[in-house]
Design a protein around this motif. Structure first.
Motif: not given
Length: 256
Positions: A74-87
């Motif tokens: 979730a911390h990556l999702e906040e910074t880079y967006g859901p697509n990048n975090a999921g990838a």
């Protein structure tokens, strides 16, 4: 009377020897021998206890690794967006991802992958290949915000079970292809949770050892998802036809 007495004298030495043998067997056991027996039993007991302890330790250690791999990003999702975090989650698992209009990104044999995808924050992920990955119920949360995900391959995933399938509903609006082939812990109950995915157009449910009646299960899944092409199961598998359902000669096509 001499003969009986003579025979009695002949038998007596044999009886005495056997009696001494019986008393010898019933006598006191050698303390040293008894101590050796106790030592061996204690050794075996300790050995099997250690084996069970080691087995439990290794199993718990493996589960800890699985949970660590499926932690929230979730911390990556906040910074880079859901697509990048999921990838990033899928690539760290050893899977592959495809952004729209981009080539597939896959790790090499050392687990390294191109970092170019960090530049695709505005590009949606449209396909995920997590075949053979250690993804589980908690890890699927990292895919919930992939609102444009159309294809999800979970084949041969050892930790995908019925609970995991119940957690796919956030992908219902976009998901069109799903493979569960070879997942050992997926049963009929989990497949019933897929009724949320009415946009599915292709579903692979082949080689599911926890499904007791594959043929009947496919029929039920097809009724549940009428617009989906369900593959991987022989319809005749697990189904026994009654006499009235057996094919007749009149039902066979006449050769031209």
């Amino acid at each position: 009377m001499a003969a009986p007495w003579r025979s009695l004298r002949l038998v007596a030495p044999i009886w005495n020897r056997s009696t001494r043998g019986i008393h010898h067997l019933g006598g006191a056991v050698d303390p040293e021998s008894n101590q050796k027996r106790r030592t061996m039993l204690q050794h075996l007991s300790d050995y099997f206890y250690d084996v069970e302890f080691l087995r439990g330790y290794l199993f718990q250690n493996e589960m800890d690794k699985v949970h660590q791999k499926n932690r929230s990003f979730a911390h990556l999702e906040e910074t880079y967006g859901p697509n990048n975090a999921g990838a990033f989650f899928i690539l760290k698992q050893g899977g592959a991802v495809k952004f729209r209009d981009k080539e597939w990104i896959r790790p090499d044999k050392y687990g390294h992958f191109s970092q170019e995808f960090w530049n695709f924050s505005e590009v949606p992920v449209e396909a995920v290949d997590a075949s053979g990955c250690a993804i589980n119920y908690e890890g699927l949360e990292n895919l919930h915000h992939l609102k444009d995900l159309q294809s999800l391959l979970l084949q041969r995933c050892p930790h995908v079970d019925d609970w995991c399938l119940s957690r796919l509903y956030p992908l219902a609006d976009s998901l069109q292809e799903l493979s569960l082939a070879g997942c050992p812990h997926v049963s009929e109950r989990g497949l019933g949770c897929l009724h949320h995915l009415q946009n599915l157009r292709w579903l692979d449910i082949s080689d599911l050892p926890s499904v007791s009646d594959p043929g009947l299960t496919q029929i039920l899944v097809e009724e549940m998802l009428p617009n989906c092409n369900v593959v991987g199961v022989n319809l005749a598998e697990g189904l026994e036809l009654g006499p009235e359902e057996q094919p007749r000669d009149t039902d066979r096509p006449v050769p031209a």
